[in-house]
Motif scaffolding. Structure first.
Motif, PDB file in Angstrom:
ATOM      1  N   GLY A 111       0.821  -1.206   0.000  1.00 42.14           N
ATOM      2  CA  GLY A 111       0.000   0.000   0.000  1.00 42.14           C
ATOM      3  C   GLY A 111       0.850   1.250   0.000  1.00 42.14           C
ATOM      4  N   ALA A 112       1.960   1.233   0.755  1.00 39.94           N
ATOM      5  CA  ALA A 112       2.844   2.400   0.808  1.00 39.94           C
ATOM      6  C   ALA A 112       3.414   2.710  -0.571  1.00 39.94           C
ATOM      7  CB  ALA A 112       3.972   2.150   1.811  1.00 39.94           C
ATOM      8  N   TYR A 113       3.756   1.675  -1.323  1.00 39.46           N
ATOM      9  CA  TYR A 113       4.274   1.871  -2.682  1.00 39.46           C
ATOM     10  C   TYR A 113       3.232   2.574  -3.549  1.00 39.46           C
ATOM     11  CZ  TYR A 113       6.404   0.818  -7.225  1.00 39.46           C
ATOM     12  OH  TYR A 113       6.964   0.919  -8.480  1.00 39.46           O
ATOM     13  N   LEU A 114       1.997   2.133  -3.462  1.00 36.99           N
ATOM     14  CA  LEU A 114       0.931   2.741  -4.268  1.00 36.99           C
ATOM     15  C   LEU A 114       0.661   4.180  -3.845  1.00 36.99           C
ATOM     16  CD1 LEU A 114      -1.523  -0.282  -4.534  1.00 36.99           C
ATOM     17  CD2 LEU A 114      -0.018   0.628  -6.318  1.00 36.99           C
ATOM     18  N   LEU A 115       0.767   4.458  -2.546  1.00 36.97           N
ATOM     19  CA  LEU A 115       0.636   5.844  -2.097  1.00 36.97           C
ATOM     20  C   LEU A 115       1.739   6.690  -2.727  1.00 36.97           C
ATOM     21  CD1 LEU A 115      -0.151   5.514   1.727  1.00 36.97           C
ATOM     22  CD2 LEU A 115      -1.750   5.555  -0.201  1.00 36.97           C
ATOM     23  N   GLY A 116       2.934   6.099  -2.820  1.00 33.19           N
ATOM     24  CA  GLY A 116       4.048   6.808  -3.434  1.00 33.19           C
ATOM     25  C   GLY A 116       3.793   7.122  -4.898  1.00 33.19           C
ATOM     26  N   VAL A 117       3.177   6.195  -5.611  1.00 35.09           N
ATOM     27  CA  VAL A 117       2.848   6.427  -7.023  1.00 35.09           C
ATOM     28  C   VAL A 117       1.972   7.675  -7.160  1.00 35.09           C
ATOM     29  CG1 VAL A 117       1.568   5.522  -9.005  1.00 35.09           C
ATOM     30  CG2 VAL A 117       3.095   4.005  -7.713  1.00 35.09           C
ATOM     31  N   VAL A 118       0.950   7.765  -6.303  1.00 37.23           N
ATOM     32  CA  VAL A 118       0.059   8.923  -6.339  1.00 37.23           C
ATOM     33  C   VAL A 118       0.817  10.192  -5.936  1.00 37.23           C
ATOM     34  CG1 VAL A 118      -2.046   9.949  -5.411  1.00 37.23           C
ATOM     35  CG2 VAL A 118      -1.971   7.497  -5.875  1.00 37.23           C
ATOM     36  N   ALA A 119       1.618  10.078  -4.867  1.00 37.23           N
ATOM     37  CA  ALA A 119       2.377  11.246  -4.394  1.00 37.23           C
ATOM     38  C   ALA A 119       3.307  11.767  -5.477  1.00 37.23           C
ATOM     39  CB  ALA A 119       3.171  10.868  -3.144  1.00 37.23           C
ATOM     40  N   LYS A 135     -10.372  17.328   1.776  1.00 38.57           N
ATOM     41  CA  LYS A 135      -9.677  17.993   0.671  1.00 38.57           C
ATOM     42  C   LYS A 135      -8.243  17.482   0.524  1.00 38.57           C
ATOM     43  CE  LYS A 135     -12.357  22.287   0.922  1.00 38.57           C
ATOM     44  NZ  LYS A 135     -12.292  23.758   1.148  1.00 38.57           N
ATOM     45  N   ALA A 136      -7.613  17.151   1.622  1.00 38.40           N
ATOM     46  CA  ALA A 136      -6.203  16.731   1.596  1.00 38.40           C
ATOM     47  C   ALA A 136      -6.036  15.235   1.354  1.00 38.40           C
ATOM     48  CB  ALA A 136      -5.532  17.107   2.918  1.00 38.40           C
ATOM     49  N   HIS A 137      -7.008  14.442   1.767  1.00 38.46           N
ATOM     50  CA  HIS A 137      -6.925  12.974   1.742  1.00 38.46           C
ATOM     51  C   HIS A 137      -6.983  12.455   0.302  1.00 38.46           C
ATOM     52  CE1 HIS A 137      -8.355   8.791   2.385  1.00 38.46           C
ATOM     53  NE2 HIS A 137      -7.855   8.907   3.607  1.00 38.46           N
ATOM     54  N   LEU A 138      -5.855  11.949  -0.207  1.00 39.24           N
ATOM     55  CA  LEU A 138      -5.802  11.473  -1.591  1.00 39.24           C
ATOM     56  C   LEU A 138      -6.300  10.034  -1.724  1.00 39.24           C
ATOM     57  CD1 LEU A 138      -2.391  13.010  -2.727  1.00 39.24           C
ATOM     58  CD2 LEU A 138      -4.699  13.785  -3.324  1.00 39.24           C
ATOM     59  N   THR A 139      -5.933   9.187  -0.780  1.00 39.17           N
ATOM     60  CA  THR A 139      -6.402   7.807  -0.656  1.00 39.17           C
ATOM     61  C   THR A 139      -5.800   7.291   0.649  1.00 39.17           C
ATOM     62  OG1 THR A 139      -6.479   5.585  -1.670  1.00 39.17           O
ATOM     63  CG2 THR A 139      -4.473   6.840  -1.996  1.00 39.17           C
ATOM     64  N   ALA A 140      -6.039   6.033   0.971  1.00 33.04           N
ATOM     65  CA  ALA A 140      -5.466   5.456   2.189  1.00 33.04           C
ATOM     66  C   ALA A 140      -5.106   4.004   1.939  1.00 33.04           C
ATOM     67  CB  ALA A 140      -6.449   5.550   3.355  1.00 33.04           C
ATOM     68  N   SER A 141      -4.042   3.568   2.588  1.00 30.03           N
ATOM     69  CA  SER A 141      -3.703   2.149   2.622  1.00 30.03           C
ATOM     70  C   SER A 141      -4.257   1.621   3.933  1.00 30.03           C
ATOM     71  CB  SER A 141      -2.185   1.955   2.561  1.00 30.03           C
ATOM     72  OG  SER A 141      -1.863   0.580   2.617  1.00 30.03           O
ATOM     73  N   THR A 142      -5.207   0.697   3.857  1.00 25.03           N
ATOM     74  CA  THR A 142      -5.912   0.250   5.062  1.00 25.03           C
ATOM     75  C   THR A 142      -5.641  -1.211   5.382  1.00 25.03           C
ATOM     76  OG1 THR A 142      -7.971  -0.524   4.005  1.00 25.03           O
ATOM     77  CG2 THR A 142      -7.751   1.840   4.399  1.00 25.03           C
ATOM     78  N   ASN A 143      -5.652  -1.523   6.664  1.00 22.50           N
ATOM     79  CA  ASN A 143      -5.512  -2.900   7.144  1.00 22.50           C
ATOM     80  C   ASN A 143      -6.894  -3.491   7.385  1.00 22.50           C
ATOM     81  OD1 ASN A 143      -2.662  -3.343   7.346  1.00 22.50           O
ATOM     82  ND2 ASN A 143      -2.619  -1.939   9.083  1.00 22.50           N
ATOM     83  N   ASN A 144      -7.095  -4.712   6.950  1.00 26.56           N
ATOM     84  CA  ASN A 144      -8.365  -5.411   7.154  1.00 26.56           C
ATOM     85  C   ASN A 144      -8.089  -6.733   7.865  1.00 26.56           C
ATOM     86  OD1 ASN A 144     -10.704  -3.943   5.423  1.00 26.56           O
ATOM     87  ND2 ASN A 144      -8.697  -3.648   4.483  1.00 26.56           N
ATOM     88  N   TRP A 145      -8.301  -6.745   9.171  1.00 26.27           N
ATOM     89  CA  TRP A 145      -7.918  -7.878  10.014  1.00 26.27           C
ATOM     90  C   TRP A 145      -9.042  -8.887  10.236  1.00 26.27           C
ATOM     91  CZ3 TRP A 145      -2.874  -7.793  10.546  1.00 26.27           C
ATOM     92  CH2 TRP A 145      -2.190  -6.580  10.636  1.00 26.27           C
TER      93      TRP A 145
END
Length: 361
Positions: free
Chosen positions: A139-147, A249-259
């Motif tokens: 998920g962090a990698y994908l956040l980086g792609v967007v960033a 407004k600031a939230h671009l997406t989120a990497s979430t945990n589903n336990w």
């Protein structure tokens, strides 16, 4: 012909049988499951995501189980006391949900061999102790792609908790994702030495923005980083859970945990006596990591790359730590076409090229 004594005996037996039929059979005691949390349950972040998993477990198994949780438990000696009490109170399965609970969990597990312990994000296992975690670096990698597509300053920031391998992995994955679309990007990191401290997180976010960062990520538990981003007119991401409501407004997406799925499957296995110790690591492919919807401000081109990369990770055709990868000194850590071995991934103690500063000792 029956005499009076015989009739009285029959009457007594009948009365006894009637009474017995009226008393319900003893209900089976519910299976007890305990959870220990590093922070408050709240309504966002790491602990919140774990508690959502606990609630999913309750919904799935109903009256067959009884769950208990203890929140705001510091790592170290105090956590050992809490874990031990959960075991002494009859919990037959205990989930300890923070890296620093590993050694206390191991110690208590040895003292309670008939209780199953599951520790999150650690690496030590035993006969009655397993470990589990999500591949949040995906998920962090994908956040980086967007960033990488959203930044104008080419300067990203991370509000980081503790310098342990799981956090370093996420910082590096975020940076590699950004560099995959913008090779000149740099990442700045501020360590707050806490998993949950909104005041410190806020201060760190403000400092990073003052240093020119225009897209923020975090490996901490509160929405403070996102809230600062919205106040300052920059972008940020939710972490561990969707944090859209705190900064739409600031939230671009989120990497979430589903336990939830893991908690349900593990509890069923322990109840059925089919549980076996080991290591469980799930990511996007297994549904243990999920990405929340993209903010409409993300350009179509960036969204397309994001979705393509996500599909490749889910299919197993791409790994975030696929070479070539260099560390800060320029040394090759992963050769072109190779993938970083799991052992090295789990013990990561260096920054990749493009991350500024040094890792605290």
């Amino acid at each position: 012909m029956l005499n009076r004594r015989t009739l009285l005996a029959f009457a007594s037996i009948a009365a006894t049988l009637g009474l017995a039929a009226a008393v319900p059979a003893h209900a089976e005691e519910p299976f007890k499951v305990g959870f220990i949390y590093i922070g408050p349950v709240g309504d966002a972040g790491w602990t919140y995501a774990h508690d959502q998993g606990r609630l999913a477990l309750e919904k799935a198994l109903g009256a067959k189980i009884k769950t208990t949780y203890v929140e705001n438990v510091p790592e170290g000696a105090d956590s050992e006391r809490v874990i031990r009490k959960l075991a002494a109170d009859g919990n037959q399965l205990i989930f300890t949900t923070s890296f620093g609970y590993m050694n206390p969990t191991e110690k208590v597990a040895k003292a309670f061999p008939n209780v199953v312990f599951q520790h999150a994000t650690g690496f030590k296992t035993g006969k009655n102790m397993g470990v589990y975690e999500t591949r949040m670096y995906e998920g962090a990698y994908l956040l980086g792609v967007v960033a990488g597509k959203m930044t104008k300053s080419k300067s990203l920031g991370v509000v980081a908790s503790f310098p342990v391998p799981e956090v370093i992995r996420n910082i590096n994955a975020f940076t590699l994702g950004a560099q995959s679309v913008n090779p000149t990007i740099k990442t700045k990191v501020i360590w707050v030495n806490s998993w949950y401290d909104p005041a410190k997180e806020r201060q760190a976010a403000e400092t990073l923005i003052a240093q020119g960062v225009d897209v923020l990520n975090q490996n901490t538990d509160s929405p403070a980083t996102l809230q600062v981003a919205q106040e300052k007119g920059v972008y940020a991401f939710g972490w561990d859970s969707d944090m859209l409501k705190f900064a739409p407004k600031a939230h671009l997406t989120a990497s979430t945990n589903n336990w939830g799925g893991f908690y349900i499957d593990t509890t069923k296995a322990v109840m059925a006596k089919t549980w076996k110790t080991g290591e469980v690591r799930g990511g996007l492919q297994e549904g243990m990591v999920k990405m929340s919807p993209l903010n409409p401000v993300v350009p179509a081109e960036a969204a397309k790359i994001f979705e393509e990369k996500k599909a490749l990770i889910i299919s197993g055709k791409f790994h975030p730590f696929q070479g070539p990868i260099k560390d800060q000194s320029g040394a090759i850590k992963v050769a072109a076409g190779a993938v970083l071995p799991l052992k090295e991934l789990l013990s990561m103690n260096y920054y990749v090229q493009g991350v500024d500063g040094s890792i605290p000792k």
